[in-house]
Write a protein that holds these residues in place. Structure first.
Motif, short mmCIF file in Angstrom:
data_model
loop_
_atom_site.label_atom_id
_atom_site.label_comp_id
_atom_site.label_asym_id
_atom_site.label_seq_id
_atom_site.Cartn_x
_atom_site.Cartn_y
_atom_site.Cartn_z
N HIS A 5 0.84 -1.19 0.00
CA HIS A 5 0.00 0.00 0.00
C HIS A 5 0.88 1.24 0.00
N GLY A 6 0.36 2.28 -0.64
CA GLY A 6 1.14 3.50 -0.77
C GLY A 6 0.23 4.66 -1.08
N TRP A 7 0.81 5.71 -1.66
CA TRP A 7 0.01 6.85 -2.10
C TRP A 7 0.26 7.03 -3.59
N ALA A 8 -0.84 7.21 -4.33
CA ALA A 8 -0.76 7.28 -5.79
C ALA A 8 -1.51 8.49 -6.32
N ALA A 17 -3.17 10.16 -3.08
CA ALA A 17 -4.11 9.64 -2.08
C ALA A 17 -3.79 8.17 -1.84
N PRO A 18 -4.25 7.62 -0.69
CA PRO A 18 -3.93 6.21 -0.38
C PRO A 18 -4.39 5.25 -1.49
N TYR A 130 6.83 5.50 -2.60
CA TYR A 130 5.90 6.09 -1.62
C TYR A 130 4.95 4.95 -1.22
N SER A 131 5.53 3.89 -0.68
CA SER A 131 4.74 2.66 -0.46
C SER A 131 5.41 1.79 0.61
N SER A 132 4.74 0.72 0.97
CA SER A 132 5.19 -0.11 2.08
C SER A 132 6.35 -1.03 1.73
N ASN A 133 6.43 -1.47 0.47
CA ASN A 133 7.49 -2.42 0.10
C ASN A 133 7.73 -2.38 -1.41
#
Ligand code: NAP
Ligand code: ZN
Ligand code: ZN
Length: 349
Positions: A5-8, A17-18, A130-133
């Protein structure tokens, strides 16, 4: 699939936004990185806002990535879970062509795969940091020293290597007069490196408020580029000038500042081309050139150099929830000198 999950951005006109998405499961040569910090490069803004005309949506930007390895594929020997690593602007290249074989993967003859916003060679759209992994082939993952502040190391993966590489290529060092144009994310790293390499460094800036910082960061002299008289004083005197500016600007006064046979290299990538008076090139056989990031071996060399010399970026750490305001401040040249997102903030509401 690996859940992420990240922001795009969903379009050029919408704020980040998420966004939930999946990444590939690791192949045999892949490393899975849990992202801790990601720098905010002006290229992220150019791309997200489609200023270069090549944007693809949805896009999760970010290519200044620091994190810990959480899993590795069966053929990975370079890394193990728990290692602190970095990922930069490219995540793949052909590794067969003359450029790749020379260690210049960024100039891959068939095209390197950018960290976000392109289809990779398997047809999957790449998504950035800009994300978890992130899941990356081990060749494009770098070892990071735990001696340095990881937030300050993140910008080295783009701003650092993009300035280190041309300064090395054009041999910035003792007895050389080197100019750096623009004191932003790239510019402040260029200034630190050129000073560290022993060059006489002159910082050009449009911002009077940055003069004291420029001196602190290593400038021997600072020139307010809006002042024609101050520019004229340096005519014909530079061995090399590196231009890091993100917006269209007049480069002719900088060409005039070069010595005979000297080079003006562009790393900034404004959305509109400059007007060049050819006489500035012809009459002193000056050159104009450009450069993008650096190869994988050179990126590791730069990271090791920074660990040895204790060099990091000057950063303002933000939660991801402030990213849209941060973009506005970068465009207004009001960040000192790089925003870095603390990815732990992704899990906040
Ligand atoms: P940044 O942090 O926004 O810095 C750009 C600096 O340019 C500003 O701080 C400002 O410095 C100056 N500037 C801005 N607008 C200007 C204007 N209208 N006229 C004159 N000067 C102006 O951006 P960055 O992240 O360092 O990136 C800079 C550029 O390099 C971007 O175009 C980016 O896409 C590109 N880039 C290229 C590569 C590559 O591989 N070649 C890699 C990364 C980024 P002062 O306040 O000192 O004037
Ligand atoms: Zn960048
Ligand atoms: Zn290649």
């Amino acid at each position: 699939m690996t859940q992420s999950h990240g922001w795009a951005a969903q379009s050029a006109a919408t704020p980040l936004a998420p966004f939930r998405f999946s990444r590939r499961d690791p192949r045999e040569n892949d490393v899975v990185v849990d992202i801790q910090f990601c720098g905010v490069c002006h290229s992220d803004i150019h791309f997200v806002r489609n200023e270069w005309g090549n944007a693809v949506y949805p896009v999760v930007p970010g290519h200044e990535i620091i994190g810990r390895v959480s899993a590795v594929g069966s053929s990975v020997s370079k890394f193990k879970p728990g290692d602190l690593v970095g990922v930069g602007v490219i995540v793949d290249s052909c590794r067969q062509c003359p450029s790749c074989k020379a260690g210049d993967e960024q100039y891959c003859d068939v095209g390197a795969t950018l960290t976000y916003g392109v289809a990779d060679r398997y047809g999957d759209l790449t998504q950035g940091g800009y994300s978890s992994n992130i899941v990356v082939h081990q060749h494009f993952v770098h070892t990071v020293s735990s001696k340095l502040d990881p937030a300050g190391v993140a910008p080295l993966l783009c701003a650092g290597i993009t300035t280190y590489s041309p300064l090395r290529h054009w041999q910035a060092g003792p007895n050389k007069k080197v100019g750096v144009v623009g004191l932003g994310g790239l510019g402040h790293m260029a200034l630190k490196f050129a000073h560290s390499f022993g060059a006489h460094v002159v910082q050009f800036t449009t911002s009077e408020s940055k003069v004291d910082d420029a001196k602190r960061l290593g400038a021997d002299d600072v020139v307010i580029s809006k002042d024609p008289a101050a520019m004229k004083k340096h005519a014909g005197s530079f061995d090399f000038i590196l231009d890091t500016v993100s917006a269209p600007h007049d480069i002719n006064p900088y060409l005039e500042a070069l010595k005979r046979d000297a080079t003006y290299a562009q790393v900034g990538l404004p959305d509109k081309p400059p007007i060049i008076h050819m006489g500035h090139l012809l009459f002193r056989r000056r050159s104009m050139s450009g450069s993008i990031i650096g190869g994988m071996a050179e990126t590791q060399e730069m990271l090791d150099y920074c660990a040895e010399k204790n060099i990091t970026a000057d950063v303002e750490v933000i939660p991801i929830q402030q990213i849209n305001e941060a973009f506005e401040r970068v465009v207004g040249a009001q960040v000192k000198y790089r925003f870095v997102i603390d990815m732990a903030s992704l899990n906040r509401a």
